[in-house]
Design an enzyme around this catalytic site. Structure first.
Site, PDB file in Angstrom:
ATOM      1  N   CYS A 168       0.788  -1.068  -0.132  1.00 23.14           N
ATOM      2  CA  CYS A 168       0.046   0.062   0.260  1.00 23.14           C
ATOM      3  C   CYS A 168       0.958   1.280   0.167  1.00 23.14           C
ATOM      4  CB  CYS A 168      -0.904  -0.066   0.949  1.00 23.14           C
ATOM      5  SG  CYS A 168      -1.523   1.544   1.612  1.00 23.14           S
ATOM      6  N   CYS A 171       0.294   3.825   2.900  1.00 18.29           N
ATOM      7  CA  CYS A 171       0.738   3.218   4.090  1.00 18.29           C
ATOM      8  C   CYS A 171       2.189   3.404   4.308  1.00 18.29           C
ATOM      9  CB  CYS A 171       0.383   1.693   4.294  1.00 18.29           C
ATOM     10  SG  CYS A 171      -1.359   1.362   4.047  1.00 18.29           S
TER      11      CYS A 171
END
Length: 240
Positions: A168, A171
């Site tokens: 991600c 993230c």
């Protein structure tokens, strides 16, 4: 003169009619069936489609940890390999696509539509929902239990929980901010980062449906929740 005008008008009408028919045919050829199905409906559709092409668009590491039977791994994050893999599929046969939680499979399904695949079924909520529905053949997910998680909340400080995945982008971008908060606000905040792929059962129990998912707990109760990236300033406001 009138005959000439009528002839011209007739020619225009015929041309317009031919063009309309050509347009209709093109639209018909590029149309596709695209349905997002929950785990049970997805399983039923698979059962009724003997020619199904099952595509797992997660990373090879995710695929190795568990996948649908007869699934083919085409990593969405490896663009060139993904497109080469798609080129090997039969566009006339139904495609069943899924990822971990749904975001990558939605993008992949859209790409398939653009390429002219006739029938596309996407697994709503991804493999995470598939396992939660008890449809996975592999062993139960390892990782943190609900009891383990609750022990992390046993503190008089606020607890900032971050559910993330290694693939991600947001993230990864958020991690330095969380590390900074963990250091600068250590007197009143505990930062807990949890890899959702390693803790699928817990992520499902807490209804984590995307990444990063941020939660703030106070006195063991969730007081705030957010899906997506936040700046350092915005995040600190929730911890005051």
């Amino acid at each position: 003169m009138k005959k000439i005008v009528l002839a011209v008008l007739s020619l225009v009408m015929i041309t317009a009619s031919c063009q309309k028919k050509a347009t209709d045919t093109t639209e018909k050829n590029t149309a596709s069936i695209y349905k997002t199905l929950n785990a049970q409906a997805f399983a039923m559709a698979l059962k009724n489609q003997p020619e199904a092409q099952i595509i797992d668009v997660r990373t090879p590491e995710e695929f190795a940890s568990g996948h649908l039977d007869k699934a083919q791994n085409l990593n969405w994050n490896a663009t060139e390999e993904f497109e080469k893999g798609l080129a090997q599929l039969d566009k006339s046969k139904p495609v069943f696509v899924y990822c971990l939680a749904g975001s990558r499979s939605a993008s992949a399904a859209k790409k398939m539509q653009e390429l002219g695949f006739a029938t596309i079924y996407e697994l709503e909520g991804g493999y995470q929902k598939w396992r939660a529905a008890g449809l996975a053949d592999d062993a139960p997910a390892k990782g943190m239990t609900q009891s383990d998680f609750e022990k992390l909340l046993d503190t008089d400080k606020k607890v900032l929980v971050d559910f993330y995945t290694t693939w991600c982008g947001p993230c990864k971008k958020l991690k330095p901010t969380l590390d900074k908060i963990a250091t600068e606000m250590s007197d009143k905040v505990v930062v807990v980062r949890i890899d959702a792929e390693e803790n699928l059962a817990l992520a499902e129990a807490l209804k984590v449906e995307g990444y990063p998912t941020l939660m703030v707990y106070e006195n063991k109760k969730q007081v705030w929740r957010y899906l997506g990236y936040l700046s350092e300033e915005e995040l600190k406001k929730q911890l005051q």
